[in-house]
Design a protein around this motif. Structure first.
Motif, PDB file in Angstrom:
ATOM      1  N   ALA A   1       5.873  44.969 -21.946  1.00 22.85           N
ATOM      2  CA  ALA A   1       6.885  45.501 -21.039  1.00 22.85           C
ATOM      3  C   ALA A   1       6.827  47.018 -20.913  1.00 22.85           C
ATOM      4  CB  ALA A   1       8.271  45.078 -21.513  1.00 22.85           C
ATOM      5  N   SER A   2       6.576  47.725 -22.021  1.00 22.15           N
ATOM      6  CA  SER A   2       6.630  49.189 -21.993  1.00 22.15           C
ATOM      7  C   SER A   2       5.279  49.864 -22.174  1.00 22.15           C
ATOM      8  CB  SER A   2       7.566  49.691 -23.096  1.00 22.15           C
ATOM      9  OG  SER A   2       7.002  49.422 -24.377  1.00 22.15           O
ATOM     10  N   GLY A   3       4.306  49.137 -22.723  1.00 23.70           N
ATOM     11  CA  GLY A   3       2.988  49.709 -22.949  1.00 23.70           C
ATOM     12  C   GLY A   3       2.854  50.519 -24.227  1.00 23.70           C
ATOM     13  N   VAL A   4       3.926  50.627 -25.008  1.00 18.40           N
ATOM     14  CA  VAL A   4       3.851  51.394 -26.250  1.00 18.40           C
ATOM     15  C   VAL A   4       3.131  50.586 -27.323  1.00 18.40           C
ATOM     16  CG1 VAL A   4       5.970  52.685 -25.751  1.00 18.40           C
ATOM     17  CG2 VAL A   4       6.083  50.641 -27.151  1.00 18.40           C
ATOM     18  N   PRO A   5       2.384  51.260 -28.212  1.00 11.61           N
ATOM     19  CA  PRO A   5       1.726  50.529 -29.295  1.00 11.61           C
ATOM     20  C   PRO A   5       2.744  50.063 -30.330  1.00 11.61           C
ATOM     21  CG  PRO A   5       1.266  52.878 -29.463  1.00 11.61           C
ATOM     22  CD  PRO A   5       2.042  52.678 -28.205  1.00 11.61           C
ATOM     23  N   ILE A   6       2.509  48.879 -30.888  1.00  9.73           N
ATOM     24  CA  ILE A   6       3.365  48.300 -31.924  1.00  9.73           C
ATOM     25  C   ILE A   6       2.481  48.024 -33.132  1.00  9.73           C
ATOM     26  CG2 ILE A   6       4.959  46.447 -32.527  1.00  9.73           C
ATOM     27  CD1 ILE A   6       4.984  45.786 -29.447  1.00  9.73           C
ATOM     28  N   ALA A   7       2.773  48.657 -34.254  1.00  7.21           N
ATOM     29  CA  ALA A   7       2.026  48.390 -35.489  1.00  7.21           C
ATOM     30  C   ALA A   7       2.234  46.926 -35.873  1.00  7.21           C
ATOM     31  CB  ALA A   7       2.516  49.305 -36.601  1.00  7.21           C
TER      32      ALA A   7
ATOM     33  N   ALA B   1       8.117  45.362 -27.908  1.00  9.94           N
ATOM     34  CA  ALA B   1       8.530  46.370 -28.887  1.00  9.94           C
ATOM     35  C   ALA B   1       9.959  46.163 -29.381  1.00  9.94           C
ATOM     36  CB  ALA B   1       8.373  47.767 -28.289  1.00  9.94           C
ATOM     37  N   SER B   2      10.797  45.466 -28.612  1.00 12.80           N
ATOM     38  CA  SER B   2      12.186  45.242 -29.022  1.00 12.80           C
ATOM     39  C   SER B   2      12.710  43.948 -28.417  1.00 12.80           C
ATOM     40  CB  SER B   2      13.060  46.411 -28.565  1.00 12.80           C
ATOM     41  OG  SER B   2      13.196  46.395 -27.157  1.00 12.80           O
ATOM     42  N   ALA B   3      13.830  43.492 -28.960  1.00 10.50           N
ATOM     43  CA  ALA B   3      14.465  42.287 -28.421  1.00 10.50           C
ATOM     44  C   ALA B   3      14.916  42.517 -26.982  1.00 10.50           C
ATOM     45  CB  ALA B   3      15.653  41.897 -29.296  1.00 10.50           C
ATOM     46  N   GLU B   4      15.395  43.723 -26.687  1.00  7.85           N
ATOM     47  CA  GLU B   4      15.854  44.041 -25.340  1.00  7.85           C
ATOM     48  C   GLU B   4      14.709  43.965 -24.331  1.00  7.85           C
ATOM     49  OE1 GLU B   4      16.449  46.004 -28.048  1.00  7.85           O
ATOM     50  OE2 GLU B   4      18.569  45.551 -28.308  1.00  7.85           O
ATOM     51  N   LEU B   5      13.558  44.518 -24.697  1.00  6.01           N
ATOM     52  CA  LEU B   5      12.394  44.469 -23.800  1.00  6.01           C
ATOM     53  C   LEU B   5      11.903  43.042 -23.613  1.00  6.01           C
ATOM     54  CD1 LEU B   5      10.462  47.632 -24.989  1.00  6.01           C
ATOM     55  CD2 LEU B   5      11.507  47.277 -22.755  1.00  6.01           C
ATOM     56  N   ALA B   6      11.924  42.251 -24.678  1.00 10.01           N
ATOM     57  CA  ALA B   6      11.508  40.849 -24.577  1.00 10.01           C
ATOM     58  C   ALA B   6      12.430  40.093 -23.638  1.00 10.01           C
ATOM     59  CB  ALA B   6      11.503  40.201 -25.961  1.00 10.01           C
ATOM     60  N   THR B   7      13.727  40.306 -23.770  1.00  5.14           N
ATOM     61  CA  THR B   7      14.695  39.635 -22.917  1.00  5.14           C
ATOM     62  C   THR B   7      14.504  40.006 -21.462  1.00  5.14           C
ATOM     63  OG1 THR B   7      16.299  39.563 -24.723  1.00  5.14           O
ATOM     64  CG2 THR B   7      17.170  39.296 -22.488  1.00  5.14           C
ATOM     65  N   GLU B   8      14.356  41.285 -21.188  1.00  7.05           N
ATOM     66  CA  GLU B   8      14.145  41.740 -19.809  1.00  7.05           C
ATOM     67  C   GLU B   8      12.850  41.171 -19.224  1.00  7.05           C
ATOM     68  OE1 GLU B   8      16.205  43.396 -17.695  1.00  7.05           O
ATOM     69  OE2 GLU B   8      17.611  43.031 -19.341  1.00  7.05           O
ATOM     70  N   ARG B   9      11.790  41.174 -20.013  1.00  3.04           N
ATOM     71  CA  ARG B   9      10.501  40.674 -19.554  1.00  3.04           C
ATOM     72  C   ARG B   9      10.570  39.176 -19.233  1.00  3.04           C
ATOM     73  NH1 ARG B   9       5.478  42.604 -17.753  1.00  3.04           N
ATOM     74  NH2 ARG B   9       3.870  41.205 -18.459  1.00  3.04           N
ATOM     75  N   LEU B  10      11.267  38.436 -20.065  1.00  2.05           N
ATOM     76  CA  LEU B  10      11.313  36.989 -19.903  1.00  2.05           C
ATOM     77  C   LEU B  10      12.289  36.550 -18.801  1.00  2.05           C
ATOM     78  CD1 LEU B  10      11.037  35.920 -23.627  1.00  2.05           C
ATOM     79  CD2 LEU B  10       9.235  36.014 -21.891  1.00  2.05           C
ATOM     80  N   LYS B  11      13.112  37.457 -18.307  1.00  5.38           N
ATOM     81  CA  LYS B  11      13.991  37.152 -17.170  1.00  5.38           C
ATOM     82  C   LYS B  11      13.212  37.075 -15.860  1.00  5.38           C
ATOM     83  CE  LYS B  11      18.291  39.290 -18.717  1.00  5.38           C
ATOM     84  NZ  LYS B  11      19.241  40.392 -18.405  1.00  5.38           N
ATOM     85  N   LEU B  12      12.022  37.685 -15.815  1.00  4.79           N
ATOM     86  CA  LEU B  12      11.239  37.729 -14.572  1.00  4.79           C
ATOM     87  C   LEU B  12      10.710  36.370 -14.186  1.00  4.79           C
ATOM     88  CD1 LEU B  12       9.203  40.979 -15.269  1.00  4.79           C
ATOM     89  CD2 LEU B  12      11.274  40.727 -13.920  1.00  4.79           C
TER      90      LEU B  12
END
Length: 69
Positions: free
Chosen positions: A36-42, A58-69
């Protein structure tokens, strides 16, 4: 959570297979990129992903937003 297929650590982007209870390392690396954001995640900080889309978040919020699409 982390199951290594490769024998040793590697630098750069890892290739993972995401499952319902964890992920499997297909190609060693230190991080993956958030879909969703393109940031690296260790890898040791990776907590959110989609099994269906095989993507990391990277976060639960980004996952939720991405999966709404």
């Amino acid at each position: 959570m982390l199951m290594n297929k490769d024998s040793g650590p590697a630098s750069g982007e890892a290739k993972l297979q995401y499952g319902p209870n964890g992920f499997r390392v297909l190609r060693g690396g230190q991080h993956v990129f958030c879909a969703a954001s393109g940031v690296p995640i260790a890898l040791d900080e990776l907590r959110y992903w989609s099994v269906e889309y095989q993507e990391a978040y990277a976060s639960a919020e980004l996952a939720t937003e991405r999966l709404k699409l």
